[in-house]
Write a protein that holds these residues in place. Structure first.
Motif, mmCIF file in Angstrom:
data_model
loop_
_atom_site.group_PDB
_atom_site.id
_atom_site.type_symbol
_atom_site.label_atom_id
_atom_site.label_comp_id
_atom_site.label_asym_id
_atom_site.label_seq_id
_atom_site.Cartn_x
_atom_site.Cartn_y
_atom_site.Cartn_z
ATOM 1 N N GLU A 20 1.296 -21.596 -10.140
ATOM 2 C CA GLU A 20 2.198 -22.084 -9.106
ATOM 3 C C GLU A 20 1.422 -22.622 -7.913
ATOM 4 O OE1 GLU A 20 5.201 -19.257 -8.085
ATOM 5 O OE2 GLU A 20 5.825 -19.009 -10.155
ATOM 6 N N THR A 21 0.111 -22.599 -7.982
ATOM 7 C CA THR A 21 -0.736 -23.106 -6.906
ATOM 8 C C THR A 21 -0.955 -24.602 -7.116
ATOM 9 O OG1 THR A 21 -1.869 -20.983 -6.810
ATOM 10 C CG2 THR A 21 -2.948 -22.834 -5.728
ATOM 11 N N TRP A 22 -0.737 -25.372 -6.052
ATOM 12 C CA TRP A 22 -0.883 -26.818 -6.130
ATOM 13 C C TRP A 22 -2.166 -27.253 -5.437
ATOM 14 C CZ3 TRP A 22 1.988 -29.999 -9.061
ATOM 15 C CH2 TRP A 22 3.183 -29.473 -9.572
ATOM 16 N N TYR A 23 -2.909 -28.143 -6.107
ATOM 17 C CA TYR A 23 -4.146 -28.695 -5.564
ATOM 18 C C TYR A 23 -3.977 -30.183 -5.315
ATOM 19 C CZ TYR A 23 -6.538 -24.370 -6.723
ATOM 20 O OH TYR A 23 -6.927 -23.062 -6.765
ATOM 21 N N LYS A 24 -4.512 -30.629 -4.195
ATOM 22 C CA LYS A 24 -4.523 -32.053 -3.865
ATOM 23 C C LYS A 24 -5.919 -32.570 -4.153
ATOM 24 C CE LYS A 24 -3.740 -35.160 0.036
ATOM 25 N NZ LYS A 24 -3.410 -35.192 1.472
ATOM 26 N N ASN A 43 -0.935 -28.690 -10.547
ATOM 27 C CA ASN A 43 -0.872 -27.235 -10.430
ATOM 28 C C ASN A 43 -1.879 -26.605 -11.378
ATOM 29 O OD1 ASN A 43 0.855 -28.134 -12.563
ATOM 30 N ND2 ASN A 43 1.784 -26.111 -12.649
ATOM 31 N N ALA A 44 -2.628 -25.625 -10.848
ATOM 32 C CA ALA A 44 -3.674 -24.955 -11.618
ATOM 33 C C ALA A 44 -3.986 -23.619 -10.963
ATOM 34 C CB ALA A 44 -4.920 -25.824 -11.683
ATOM 35 N N ALA A 45 -4.737 -22.787 -11.685
ATOM 36 C CA ALA A 45 -5.093 -21.463 -11.167
ATOM 37 C C ALA A 45 -6.330 -21.522 -10.273
ATOM 38 C CB ALA A 45 -5.326 -20.501 -12.323
ATOM 39 N N ASP A 74 -12.599 -34.964 -3.681
ATOM 40 C CA ASP A 74 -12.103 -33.798 -2.946
ATOM 41 C C ASP A 74 -11.107 -33.026 -3.792
ATOM 42 O OD1 ASP A 74 -13.490 -34.746 -0.745
ATOM 43 O OD2 ASP A 74 -11.722 -35.591 0.226
ATOM 44 N N ILE A 75 -11.197 -31.699 -3.699
ATOM 45 C CA ILE A 75 -10.203 -30.815 -4.309
ATOM 46 C C ILE A 75 -9.836 -29.791 -3.243
ATOM 47 C CG2 ILE A 75 -9.678 -29.148 -6.121
ATOM 48 C CD1 ILE A 75 -11.848 -30.466 -7.830
ATOM 49 N N ASN A 76 -8.571 -29.805 -2.827
ATOM 50 C CA ASN A 76 -8.117 -28.896 -1.777
ATOM 51 C C ASN A 76 -6.871 -28.154 -2.225
ATOM 52 O OD1 ASN A 76 -10.030 -29.668 0.326
ATOM 53 N ND2 ASN A 76 -8.960 -31.626 0.285
ATOM 54 N N ILE A 77 -6.823 -26.879 -1.919
ATOM 55 C CA ILE A 77 -5.627 -26.094 -2.198
ATOM 56 C C ILE A 77 -4.570 -26.460 -1.158
ATOM 57 C CG2 ILE A 77 -6.293 -24.110 -0.787
ATOM 58 C CD1 ILE A 77 -5.158 -22.345 -3.079
ATOM 59 N N THR A 78 -3.317 -26.510 -1.578
ATOM 60 C CA THR A 78 -2.224 -26.818 -0.655
ATOM 61 C C THR A 78 -1.362 -25.566 -0.472
ATOM 62 O OG1 THR A 78 -0.637 -27.492 -2.337
ATOM 63 C CG2 THR A 78 -2.141 -29.197 -1.499
ATOM 64 N N ASN A 79 -0.495 -25.608 0.514
ATOM 65 C CA ASN A 79 0.437 -24.501 0.713
ATOM 66 C C ASN A 79 1.841 -24.867 0.234
ATOM 67 O OD1 ASN A 79 0.851 -26.356 2.697
ATOM 68 N ND2 ASN A 79 0.731 -24.947 4.406
ATOM 69 N N ILE A 80 1.933 -25.813 -0.689
ATOM 70 C CA ILE A 80 3.222 -26.254 -1.235
ATOM 71 C C ILE A 80 3.775 -25.173 -2.149
ATOM 72 C CG2 ILE A 80 4.354 -27.942 -2.729
ATOM 73 C CD1 ILE A 80 2.240 -29.979 -1.721
ATOM 74 N N LEU A 81 4.999 -24.746 -1.856
ATOM 75 C CA LEU A 81 5.649 -23.703 -2.640
ATOM 76 C C LEU A 81 6.358 -24.285 -3.860
ATOM 77 C CD1 LEU A 81 6.436 -20.674 -2.738
ATOM 78 C CD2 LEU A 81 8.512 -21.317 -1.549
ATOM 79 N N GLU A 82 7.030 -25.427 -3.647
ATOM 80 C CA GLU A 82 7.814 -26.023 -4.732
ATOM 81 C C GLU A 82 7.850 -27.538 -4.586
ATOM 82 O OE1 GLU A 82 12.390 -25.849 -6.449
ATOM 83 O OE2 GLU A 82 11.718 -24.325 -5.044
#
Length: 162
Positions: free
Chosen positions: A73-77, A102-104, A127-135
């Motif tokens: 459920e984690t989204w990466y930009k 979405n990836a772990a 660039d690979i950044n974790i986002t705080n997107i829930l849905e």
């Protein structure tokens, strides 16, 4: 071309220790306008979050969103530079695109994106950044929504019976 809007909502919740805490959630909506994005966020969130406030709505430049069924459920930009050669200037040209997947882990996000991009063109993932997107809320055409719930017939069929 999709128009992505990032909406932030805030609400209060009582935790296990009877303390009131503020919760902030981020949603990404594929919509035709700010008004449509706002309405769709309210429609999605109102059913499970009773008293919330939409405090931020901004356009987000995303060229592609990849949803992996078995993913996290984690989204990466990811920022991807597509490389082409400009014949006139005799130079290499880099065109940046932002993509979500979405990836772990960041490594899994990288590998999943490489798998989806394949060998289409030369590219670099910079660039690979974790986002705080829930849905992520995809776009649904209003006509499809109406036809699912109504008892409608095609116009040609109605005119054919007249």
């Amino acid at each position: 071309m999709s128009n992505w809007y990032q909406g932030k909502i805030r609400y209060q919740k009582v935790d296990e220790k009877d303390r009131t805490i503020k919760i902030t959630e981020v949603y990404l909506v594929d919509a035709v306008s700010y008004t449509d994005a706002e309405a769709r966020i309210y429609e999605t969130v109102a059913s499970n979050t009773p008293d919330f406030q939409l405090f931020g709505l901004s356009r987000m430049k995303i060229s592609e969103v990849f949803f992996v069924e078995s993913g996290s459920e984690t989204w990466y930009k990811l920022k991807v530079n597509f490389i082409s050669f400009d014949e006139k200037a005799q130079k290499e040209k880099r065109t940046p695109f932002n993509m979500l997947i979405n990836a772990a882990t960041p490594l899994e996000a990288y590998n999943l994106l490489v798998e989806r991009l394949g060998t289409v063109e030369d590219y670099q993932i910079t660039d690979i950044n974790i986002t705080n997107i829930l849905e992520i809320i995809p776009y649904e055409k209003p006509e499809e929504k109406i036809l699912k719930n109504g008892n409608f017939k095609p116009l040609a069929e109605v005119l054919g019976n007249a």
